[in-house]
Design a protein around this motif. Sequence first.
Motif, PDB file in Angstrom:
ATOM      1  N   HIS A  76     -19.213 -87.694  79.599  1.00 20.62           N
ATOM      2  CA  HIS A  76     -18.185 -86.372  80.155  1.00 20.62           C
ATOM      3  C   HIS A  76     -17.591 -86.190  78.797  1.00 20.62           C
ATOM      4  CE1 HIS A  76     -17.672 -87.793  84.557  1.00 20.62           C
ATOM      5  NE2 HIS A  76     -18.840 -87.942  84.398  1.00 20.62           N
ATOM      6  N   TYR A  77     -18.029 -86.730  77.837  1.00 25.89           N
ATOM      7  CA  TYR A  77     -17.143 -86.208  76.331  1.00 25.89           C
ATOM      8  C   TYR A  77     -18.174 -85.811  75.684  1.00 25.89           C
ATOM      9  CZ  TYR A  77     -13.311 -88.883  78.180  1.00 25.89           C
ATOM     10  OH  TYR A  77     -12.308 -89.673  79.101  1.00 25.89           O
ATOM     11  N   ARG A  78     -17.726 -84.899  74.479  1.00 32.42           N
ATOM     12  CA  ARG A  78     -18.606 -84.250  73.545  1.00 32.42           C
ATOM     13  C   ARG A  78     -17.982 -84.649  72.182  1.00 32.42           C
ATOM     14  NH1 ARG A  78     -16.858 -78.373  72.983  1.00 32.42           N
ATOM     15  NH2 ARG A  78     -15.110 -78.373  74.190  1.00 32.42           N
ATOM     16  N   GLY A  79     -18.900 -84.710  71.282  1.00 34.69           N
ATOM     17  CA  GLY A  79     -18.628 -84.636  69.893  1.00 34.69           C
ATOM     18  C   GLY A  79     -17.860 -85.932  69.359  1.00 34.69           C
ATOM     19  N   LYS A  80     -17.726 -85.956  68.097  1.00 37.03           N
ATOM     20  CA  LYS A  80     -16.943 -87.409  67.494  1.00 37.03           C
ATOM     21  C   LYS A  80     -15.502 -87.295  67.961  1.00 37.03           C
ATOM     22  CE  LYS A  80     -19.948 -87.604  63.582  1.00 37.03           C
ATOM     23  NZ  LYS A  80     -20.082 -88.474  62.397  1.00 37.03           N
ATOM     24  N   THR A  83     -13.876 -84.936  73.023  1.00 31.66           N
ATOM     25  CA  THR A  83     -13.058 -84.064  73.920  1.00 31.66           C
ATOM     26  C   THR A  83     -13.690 -84.114  75.234  1.00 31.66           C
ATOM     27  OG1 THR A  83     -14.173 -82.282  72.927  1.00 31.66           O
ATOM     28  CG2 THR A  83     -12.086 -82.831  72.002  1.00 31.66           C
ATOM     29  N   LEU A  84     -12.898 -84.044  76.349  1.00 32.19           N
ATOM     30  CA  LEU A  84     -13.689 -83.936  77.563  1.00 32.19           C
ATOM     31  C   LEU A  84     -14.606 -82.614  77.819  1.00 32.19           C
ATOM     32  CD1 LEU A  84     -13.591 -85.457  80.200  1.00 32.19           C
ATOM     33  CD2 LEU A  84     -11.667 -84.088  81.067  1.00 32.19           C
ATOM     34  N   ARG A  85     -15.768 -82.694  78.181  1.00 28.64           N
ATOM     35  CA  ARG A  85     -16.667 -81.577  78.518  1.00 28.64           C
ATOM     36  C   ARG A  85     -15.974 -80.543  79.317  1.00 28.64           C
ATOM     37  NH1 ARG A  85     -22.507 -82.876  77.812  1.00 28.64           N
ATOM     38  NH2 ARG A  85     -22.560 -81.465  79.647  1.00 28.64           N
ATOM     39  N   LEU A  86     -16.172 -79.403  79.525  1.00 34.11           N
ATOM     40  CA  LEU A  86     -15.699 -78.531  80.240  1.00 34.11           C
ATOM     41  C   LEU A  86     -16.173 -78.633  81.761  1.00 34.11           C
ATOM     42  CD1 LEU A  86     -15.321 -75.360  77.994  1.00 34.11           C
ATOM     43  CD2 LEU A  86     -13.346 -76.673  78.895  1.00 34.11           C
ATOM     44  N   ASP A  87     -17.417 -78.929  81.850  1.00 33.34           N
ATOM     45  CA  ASP A  87     -18.133 -79.023  82.947  1.00 33.34           C
ATOM     46  C   ASP A  87     -18.159 -80.527  83.633  1.00 33.34           C
ATOM     47  OD1 ASP A  87     -19.637 -80.368  80.964  1.00 33.34           O
ATOM     48  OD2 ASP A  87     -21.645 -79.694  81.744  1.00 33.34           O
ATOM     49  N   ALA A  88     -17.282 -81.452  82.852  1.00 30.93           N
ATOM     50  CA  ALA A  88     -17.214 -82.878  83.448  1.00 30.93           C
ATOM     51  C   ALA A  88     -16.390 -82.702  85.073  1.00 30.93           C
ATOM     52  CB  ALA A  88     -16.032 -83.763  82.659  1.00 30.93           C
ATOM     53  N   PRO A  89     -17.289 -83.541  85.729  1.00 27.32           N
ATOM     54  CA  PRO A  89     -16.588 -83.550  87.201  1.00 27.32           C
ATOM     55  C   PRO A  89     -15.365 -84.378  87.037  1.00 27.32           C
ATOM     56  CG  PRO A  89     -18.247 -85.327  86.888  1.00 27.32           C
ATOM     57  CD  PRO A  89     -18.177 -84.462  85.211  1.00 27.32           C
TER      58      PRO A  89
END
Length: 150
Positions: A76-80, A83-89
């Motif tokens: 559900h997170y991206r990058g180092k 940060t929470l992904r925009l498409d995380a449920p």
Amino acid sequence: MNTLEFFAQGLPKGQPRVKAVRRGNHAGVYDPGTANDWKTSIKSAAKDALINPVFPIFAGPVRVDATFIFPRPNAHYRGKAQTLRLDAPVYHSSKPDRDNLDKALMDALKDMQVLKDDALAASGTITKIYASPGQAAGVRVHILSLQQTQ
């Protein structure tokens, strides 16, 4: 008491179903009991929320609203920066099933004598969501008496 609200921290677990076993000519059942630690957390949080309790706390019909909050998986997170992904449920739509989560909660409330019997829950909602960043996993419980005073 008309209402009771509390938060029990921990990883929500569903009440396991009783398992049937057969050993030779003998059949039996057993409860795997894997939700015991979780139910202990619920009982502890309910006890902490009570002031001068008279047991059972609720002896008539109640509404029980429960929001089960699950930790987010790394996907559900991206990058180092994590940060929470925009498409995380927002909603948790995998196991444990909501009926098993509710059963563990209601068993703990009955064991703690918050409810005289778990059959008193006449109404309520069960919600399963993922935690917001920095939010603890657990369950938020709100119990409201539906008993009409004379």
